[in-house]
Motif scaffolding. Structure first.
Motif, PDB file in Angstrom:
ATOM      1  N   THR A  74     -31.359 133.422  54.829  1.00 16.68           N
ATOM      2  CA  THR A  74     -31.953 133.264  56.157  1.00 16.68           C
ATOM      3  C   THR A  74     -33.430 133.601  56.055  1.00 16.68           C
ATOM      4  OG1 THR A  74     -29.892 133.876  57.273  1.00 16.68           O
ATOM      5  CG2 THR A  74     -31.933 134.024  58.549  1.00 16.68           C
ATOM      6  N   ARG A  87     -34.472 130.375  60.177  1.00 18.14           N
ATOM      7  CA  ARG A  87     -33.958 129.127  59.605  1.00 18.14           C
ATOM      8  C   ARG A  87     -33.071 129.442  58.413  1.00 18.14           C
ATOM      9  NH1 ARG A  87     -37.761 124.060  57.626  1.00 18.14           N
ATOM     10  NH2 ARG A  87     -36.220 122.973  56.354  1.00 18.14           N
ATOM     11  N   LEU A 101     -44.004 125.085  58.640  1.00 20.60           N
ATOM     12  CA  LEU A 101     -43.112 125.697  59.615  1.00 20.60           C
ATOM     13  C   LEU A 101     -43.918 126.039  60.856  1.00 20.60           C
ATOM     14  CD1 LEU A 101     -41.147 128.039  57.189  1.00 20.60           C
ATOM     15  CD2 LEU A 101     -40.641 125.664  57.817  1.00 20.60           C
TER      16      LEU A 101
END
Length: 923
Positions: A74, A87, A101
């Protein structure tokens, strides 16, 4: 053979383990405008066992995790002012490139928190302390300097901005370096209302950043993260003023922002001791704009003309550039009174001098970083300085013993020097794919030269033997050059998920060529034609040093460890022609260990311990065996037999930032111990080296010659504690330090240790009431104990206390009152030196024009006409007090206009009560 085979099998096993790990990388940007977010906290957590790896994005918003094992993870990202990002990431056998991102604006959440209570000061992210600018209220026209000096751990000591006990040496804006050498200028020319947050951290060198191994060359850094909506437009200020005694000032500073592009233009001409222009100050009424080269209020009466251009941009997606040009012209006139009390005798030295220095300098700096691809980076940083300096010094000096005058000397120096300095650094780094191997190469070259002419006059009266009076009229020609280069080759290889090994080779060479020739004046020929060989010197030196050794690095979630060891071999060769032939050949061998350990108790608390060793070669001036009698009562001569210094440095630092209570605490200890410390050997009688036959001894004169002595060491500890004081809507800071230094020196073949113990304590309260009331009160006390091992009856204690008040308040309908009050108290100084004074500056202004962009103000500098400059200097053989000319009372009428336009939203009007707080609803 069996052991060797077993070792080989282990190597194969380790190599197979390498293939089971890979990398995870990406970049973090704002979803609103696609700008990079430097300093974002990135956490990669393995699902199977909750193992965490933590990093922070670099200046371009990039991050990278090495040695990531296969599995499910994660990825979490958090950044002040943005919503948290999360994410899932699957790691297989290939490198994982996550791309860009995007973080969403978190303004709504922040606003809700701030409605409930006070804005959080910030948080600690590993080594980085990040402060929320919303938590510190400043006046509408404040500079970034006004903002940061309200933050915990940031103070101004002797005119220099310090953070966590160290001088700030580097400034960044949105992760991009402010190219240039003047930290104060960078901080003063950025408006406080453009800042979203401020990050304080130890910036690594470019070489360490490229290689991933810390080389110990860290600098305290401030990174100003600007508000996203203010990254396209311009802001600045222009001022012009004229006052009594023909005092004048015209200055301007403009910042232009467009995405990655940053352009800053500054200009200033004045005769009120301002070296730079600050957008946060109304010139003529404040002390902050008038700080000297090294900090503190500058001595003398100074005329300054400056112009500066600073540029930063991205040329395409792979190339980052930054450049700086600065012109500075100064004319400084300074009268000084100096009283020096010597340690080993009842002799004292008194001097009155007149000094004038006129200088013109041009400085160019450039920085180009080319990110060729994921595996290759190139950095080129050239610098060029061209300078001319003209100086004149007239000195009336006397030596005294037991109340009787021994000699009186009237002498002068008239010098004209031209100098050139150029350097260039090329740094290249190659990453061998995902193998975990990195190769870094660096080549640094530099050249500097100085050519100058000096005319010296002397008239010395010998009151012990009047028949030995001295008159002198000489011309000196100086031609000095230095060529240096160095190269580094670093190769690193990961040894597992948490460790790396690096091998480093370094070579450096320094060549000096100094030619100093003296000519006596021949009256019959009306020219300087008589060559004075004993006072001339031609010296060449060549220093070559090579070092090689390994470095080991271990990193985990809680602890980081780095160990280094270098073997160094160096040679020093020298050749002298005047005043007689001499050849020097020396060699040195050293082992240079270093280590660094960091432990993270929690997200907000960490401890760092660092140990470094280094060597330092004597300068060409220290090696030149030629008599220098520019000051006849303090002649100097070099020593070609000097060894290099060997230094040991240790520092420990603890940080604690409690985001829930907004309490901040820093403490640290810095220590230095030097072997073969280069210091002075002073002779008042029985001089052990040969002097030129033409030299005539002056009674009370002290001969200075550098020597190597062991026994130098110093240690300093500091602490800083800060927290909000809600009942008066202010921030409270307390800082203090304890320092001790032991400096060896030699006086008539006897060793003296000058021991200086220093205690400092300071308190600071800065307002957080509103933008209409902005004050800062700080007081510092310093107590010094000076002890010498020779003639202990001359030991002394002295105390200095400084109290400062700055107030900026909007009284009524654009009527602005500013005042700066400083009280300085000194005790234990020499007779004849003013011990204390009060410096009071103030101004009264009226905002005019639409949006109150303009202001007319009447200001007064040094209202009470008490300003003085006093400095105490402590050496191994004396304690002296110096009092210098300073700028005193004058009145000035000033017109100021604020320039600001942002294409994503206009900056707040000056009459808005909310000021920064009401801008686009972000607060």
């Amino acid at each position: 053979m069996k052991r060797l085979f077993t070792f080989f099998l282990m190597l194969v096993a380790v190599a197979q383990a390498y293939g089971q790990t890979t990398s995870v990388s990406g970049s973090v940007q704002s979803a609103a405008d696609n700008t990079a977010l430097p300093g974002a906290n990135v956490v990669l957590t393995r699902t199977s066992d909750a193992t965490k790896s933590v990093t922070a994005t670099d200046g371009e918003g990039r991050f990278r995790f090495e040695r990531v094992a296969q599995g499910q993870y994660t990825l979490e990202i958090n950044y002040i002012g943005f919503q948290n990002f999360s994410r899932k990431v699957q790691v297989a056998g290939k490198p994982v490139e996550l791309g860009q991102l995007m973080l969403q604006d978190g303004a709504t959440a922040i606003k809700e928190v701030q409605i409930i209570g006070r804005a959080p000061l910030g948080e600690q992210k590993g080594d980085t302390s990040q402060f929320n600018a919303k938590a510190f209220k400043t006046a509408p026209d404040a500079s970034a300097e006004d903002l940061v000096t309200k933050m915990p751990g940031v103070t101004v000591q002797d005119g220099k901005i310090q953070a966590q006990g160290e001088d700030v040496q580097q400034v960044m804006i949105d992760g991009k370096r402010y190219t240039g050498e003047d930290v104060n200028s960078a901080v003063r020319n950025l408006s406080a209302d453009m800042v979203e947050s401020v990050q304080v951290f130890d910036g690594q060198s470019d070489r360490a950043s490229f290689s991933g191994f810390d080389d110990g060359n860290r600098v305290k850094t401030l990174n100003f993260v600007t508000k996203k909506e203010l990254r396209h437009g311009y802001a600045g200020k222009a001022s012009a003023g004229y006052g009594t005694d023909d005092r004048y000032m015209v200055g301007a500073s403009v910042n232009y922002f467009k995405g990655d592009q940053r352009i800053t233009l500054t200009g200033l001409t004045n005769n009120i001791n301002m070296f730079d222009f600050s957008i946060g100050e109304t010139p003529g009424g404040g002390m902050r704009g008038r700080r000297g080269w090294g900090g503190g209020s500058p001595d003398g009466i100074i005329k300054t003309n400056t112009f500066g251009l600073n540029y930063n941009d991205n040329w395409g997606k792979k190339m980052e550039v930054g450049g700086n040009y600065n012109y500075s012209g100064r004319d400084v006139v300074n009268n000084q009174y100096r009283f020096r009390d010597y340690v080993n005798s009842d002799t004292s030295y008194t001097e009155n001098s007149l000094n004038q220095d006129i200088s013109d300098s041009h400085r160019f700096n450039f920085r180009l970083q080319y990110n060729i691809n994921e595996n290759n980076r190139l950095l080129v940083t050239p610098r060029l300085t061209v300078e001319r300096t003209q100086s004149f010094t007239s000195r009336n000096a006397t030596t005294n013993a037991e109340g009787n005058e021994l000699s009186n000397s009237l002498n002068s120096d008239d010098t004209d020097n031209a100098s050139l300095y150029f350097s260039n650094n090329i740094l290249f780094s190659h990453r061998f794919g995902d193998s975990g191997r990195i190769l870094t190469t660096e080549l640094n070259t530099s050249y500097n030269s100085t050519e100058g002419d000096t005319y010296q006059l002397e008239d010395t009266r010998n009151l012990v033997e009047p028949e030995r009076d001295v008159t002198r009229n000489q011309y000196l020609n100086l031609d000095r050059s230095n060529l240096a280069w160095s190269g580094n080759l670093d190769y690193s290889q990961r040894l597992g998920e948490q460790s790396r090994l690096q091998l480093e080779y370094n070579i450096r060479n320094q060549q000096n060529d100094a030619d100093r020739r003296t000519y006596d004046y021949v009256e019959s020929e009306n020219a300087y034609n008589d060559f004075n060989s004993p006072l001339s010197n031609t010296f060449q030196s060549d220093y070559l040093a090579q070092s090689f050794g390994p470095s080991y690095q271990f990193r985990s979630d809680k602890a980081n460890l780095q160990l280094n060891a270098r073997y160094q071999y160096a040679t020093l060769q020298g050749e002298r022609i005047f005043p007689e032939d001499y050849t020097l050949k020396r060699s040195f061998t050293n082992v240079l260990p270093s280590a660094e350990y960091e432990y993270k108790f929690s997200k907000s608390r960490n401890l760092r311990i660092n140990f470094r060793t280094s060597t330092d070669v004597p300068s060409v001036e220290q090696l030149q065996n030629v008599l220098n009698i520019s000051n006849p009562l303090q002649p100097r001569i070099g020593n070609p037999s000097l060894d290099q210094e060997y230094q040991n440095r240790l520092y420990m630092r603890f940080r604690n930032f409690n985001a829930e209570t907004n309490q901040v605490f820093y403490m640290g200890i810095f220590g230095t111990m030097t072997q073969n410390y280069i210091t002075n050997s002073i002779y008042t009688r029985d001089i052990p080296f040969e002097l030129p036959e033409s030299y005539t001894y002056r009674p009370g004169a002290r001969f200075y010659r550098p020597v190597n002595l062991d026994g130098y060491w110093s240690v300093r500890s500091f602490f800083n504690y800060g927290q909000p004081v809600n009942f008066i809507s202010s921030n409270f800071n307390m800082h203090g330090s304890v320092g001790y230094s032991r400096t060896p020196g030699m006086i008539d073949e006897l060793i003296n240790y000058a021991n200086n113990t220093n205690f400092r304590l300071g308190l600071n309260i800065s307002s957080n009431i509103s933008e209409k009331v902005d004050f800062n009160v700080f007081t510092n006390g310093s107590y010094n104990i000076v002890k010498n091992t020779l003639r202990t009856n001359q030991n002394s204690n002295y105390y200095n206390h400084s109290t400062n008040l700055r107030l900026n308040t909007i009284l009524w309908k654009g009527l602005v009152y500013r005042t700066e009050l400083r009280h300085e108290y000194n005790s234990g100084l020499s007779a004849g030196v003013d011990n204390s004074y009060v410096l009071w500056n103030m101004s009264l202004g009226k905002k005019i024009f639409k949006n109150q962009r303009g202001e007319i103000s009447l200001s007064v500098n040094d209202l009470l006409k008490q300003n003085v400059s006093i400095n105490r200097n402590i050496a191994s053989d004396y304690v002296e007090d110096v009092q210098s000319t300073v700028l005193q009372r004058y009145f000035m009428l000033t017109f100021t206009y604020n320039l600001r336009k942002f294409f994503s939203g206009e900056a707040p009007d000056m009459e808005d009560e909310g000021g920064r707080g009401q801008w686009r609803g972000r607060h």
